[in-house]
Design an enzyme around this catalytic site. Structure first.
Site, mmCIF file in Angstrom:
data_model
loop_
_atom_site.group_PDB
_atom_site.id
_atom_site.type_symbol
_atom_site.label_atom_id
_atom_site.label_comp_id
_atom_site.label_asym_id
_atom_site.label_seq_id
_atom_site.Cartn_x
_atom_site.Cartn_y
_atom_site.Cartn_z
ATOM 1 N N ASP A 74 52.169 -2.651 51.522
ATOM 2 C CA ASP A 74 53.080 -3.205 50.150
ATOM 3 C C ASP A 74 52.089 -2.739 48.784
ATOM 4 O OD1 ASP A 74 55.359 -3.572 48.559
ATOM 5 O OD2 ASP A 74 55.719 -5.611 49.753
ATOM 6 N N ASP A 150 58.742 -2.415 57.372
ATOM 7 C CA ASP A 150 59.434 -3.701 57.401
ATOM 8 C C ASP A 150 61.153 -4.576 57.407
ATOM 9 O OD1 ASP A 150 57.901 -6.810 56.937
ATOM 10 O OD2 ASP A 150 56.919 -5.769 55.766
ATOM 11 N N ASP A 210 55.058 -13.470 59.657
ATOM 12 C CA ASP A 210 54.379 -13.428 60.197
ATOM 13 C C ASP A 210 53.167 -14.141 60.347
ATOM 14 O OD1 ASP A 210 55.199 -11.129 58.761
ATOM 15 O OD2 ASP A 210 54.666 -11.587 56.987
#
Length: 486
Positions: A74, A150, A210
């Site tokens: 990101d 994502d 995560d």
């Protein structure tokens, strides 16, 4: 004759229909391997970081060990241009993304990027929801080889498998339409049971929230433990939390489409050496993608020797594509100084081999054992042919690279240094793991530590928060395989 032709035609049509329903980009026939920025650098990314890391992956032998993709996560963009194309941050990436991709390609590696199936990425940058076609074309024009996709800010387009599948399939179709093979790494955190449908959409799918650099620490930000209908996958999930969720659906992975347990934390400092060995072993054995999540430019010898262990990487890249399966688990009495859990995992490999892992999640060392009947319970247990024969036992960690050798490679920062370590390092660029396994190269099997006889038991002392991992090889006739000296 008519019946035979008819059924052959039906079988062919069924085969073609099945193939049409699965990802057909020809990628990830074994779990993808590489490196990703997020776990160590988060939003602190730029061109220098990507290119210097790519060079380090080459210099230290990671590329030739099998780690192919360099993935920028990101925080790389600066919004959209007037024609709606994503625009790289010119301060972070002054030469643009095609320059970065071309440089990585010149090193013989693949370039990966990140976007999000939402209005914004998790770092609050422009997402790809509603822009899938233009973004896929942009990535292809830059020479991107891998997309991590994502799930933040998805505008409520979740809640059922059908809704989520449609959202992720839109990008899948857009990537395929570019004509460029782009590995599609779907990251929806296990929401809406992707293990039941993602094989038709992506090359891998995240099955949990995560990961964090922790062995088994409970965290309220990762509220689901073994609840597979999980409405809040969260983050800060420990290694054991993720493994215990994965245990329910090991059969869902297959060549071209893998269950992703998230990145490898080895080298980030939150776990000890035994815990990191367990982490590496189980990610390889469950056929998770093997994506390094640490700064490889600052590795220590322990981490390097874990990441490059050829016997473990051969498990990950085994051409059978079969995941290990948890056959039993027991919780221990905390009053007996062993609080925690122990488990036995086993599974098939190519060439008739099997993998066995004794996992000790308890807080003290444990003597553990596995009978052949337990290992081969799915084949019929005590009555199976596998239990009625004897097996050579190879310890997958016994030939681990010594720290002195690892330090020599790290200090020399030279590909040739790694290439010269022929007894602890496998050059997968020169000879693939599949070819090495087929040729019975002993370096890929670990160290022969004995034989388990028919109807026998494998017994081992397993460290606290550790594993003992073995490759079992059937003791067949001399003509059944050409044996490489051990």
């Amino acid at each position: 004759m008519f019946t035979k032709v008819l059924w052959s035609s039906i079988a062919l049509l069924a085969s073609e229909a099945a193939a049409a329903n699965f990802v057909t980009n020809g990628l990830a026939l074994t779990p993808q391997m590489g490196w990703n920025t997020w776990n160590t650098f988060a939003c602190d990314v730029d061109e220098e970081l990507i290119l210097s890391t790519a060079q380090t992956l080459v210099d230290l032998g990671f590329r030739d060990a099998g780690y192919h993709y360099v993935v920028l996560d990101d925080c790389w963009s600066d919004g959209r241009t007037s024609n709606e194309m994503l625009n790289p941050d010119q301060t972070k990436f002054p030469n643009g993304m095609k320059y970065v991709a071309d440089h990585i390609h010149s090193l013989g590696m693949g370039f990966g990027m990140y976007s999000d199936a939402g209005a914004y990425t998790c770092g609050m940058y422009s997402g790809s929801l509603g822009h899938e076609t233009v973004d896929a074309a942009t990535f292809a024009s830059w020479g991107v080889d891998y997309l991590k996709y994502d799930n933040c800010y998805n505008e409520g387009q979740s809640g059922t498998p059908q809704i989520t599948q449609a959202r992720y399939k839109t990008m899948s179709n857009a990537l395929n339409a570019t004509g460029r093979p782009i590995l599609y790494s779907m990251c929806n955190w296990g929401e809406d049971s992707p293990w039941n449908w993602a094989q038709t959409v992506a090359n891998s799918w995240r099955m949990s929230g995560d990961i964090t650099d922790s062995f088994n620490r409970p965290d309220p930000r990762c509220p689901c433990t073994e609840a597979y209908d999980c409405n809040l996958p969260g983050f800060h999930c420990s290694v054991m939390n993720i493994l215990n969720k994965q245990a329910a659906f090991p059969s869902k992975s297959q060549p071209g489409a893998w269950s992703d347990l998230d990145m490898l934390e080895i080298g980030n400092g939150g776990m000890n050496d035994e815990e990191y060995k367990l982490h590496m072993t189980m990610w390889a054995a469950t056929k998770s993608p093997m994506i390094i999540g640490t700064d490889v430019r600052a590795l220590d010898a322990n981490a390097y020797s874990i990441y490059t262990n050829p016997a473990i990487l051969a498990i990950s890249q085994d051409p059978s594509g079969s995941s290990i399966v948890r056959k039993w688990r027991y919780f221990l009495d905390p009053d007996e100084n062993g609080e925690g859990e122990i488990s036995m995992w086993s599974g098939s490999l190519s060439q008739g081999d099997y993998i066995l892992v004794l996992l000790n999640g308890a807080n003290s060392p444990m003597s553990m054992n596995a009978t052949l009947a337990d290992i081969f319970v799915d084949s019929g247990g005590a009555e199976s042919d596998e239990v009625k024969q004897s097996w050579d036992v190879y310890d997958l960690w016994a030939n681990r690279m010594p720290n002195s050798t690892a330090n020599m490679i790290l200090e020399s920062n030279s590909t040739m240094a790694a290439m010269n370590v022929t007894n602890h390092y496998w050059n997968a660029t020169e000879t693939s793991f599949a070819d090495g396994i087929a040729a019975n190269k002993s370096i890929l099997f670990g160290k022969n530590v004995g034989v388990v006889d028919a109807m026998g038991t494998v017994t081992a002392e397993v460290p606290r928060h550790g594993v003992m991992a073995y490759r079992l090889r059937p003791r067949g006739s001399p003509t059944s395989r050409k044996r490489d000296e051990l």
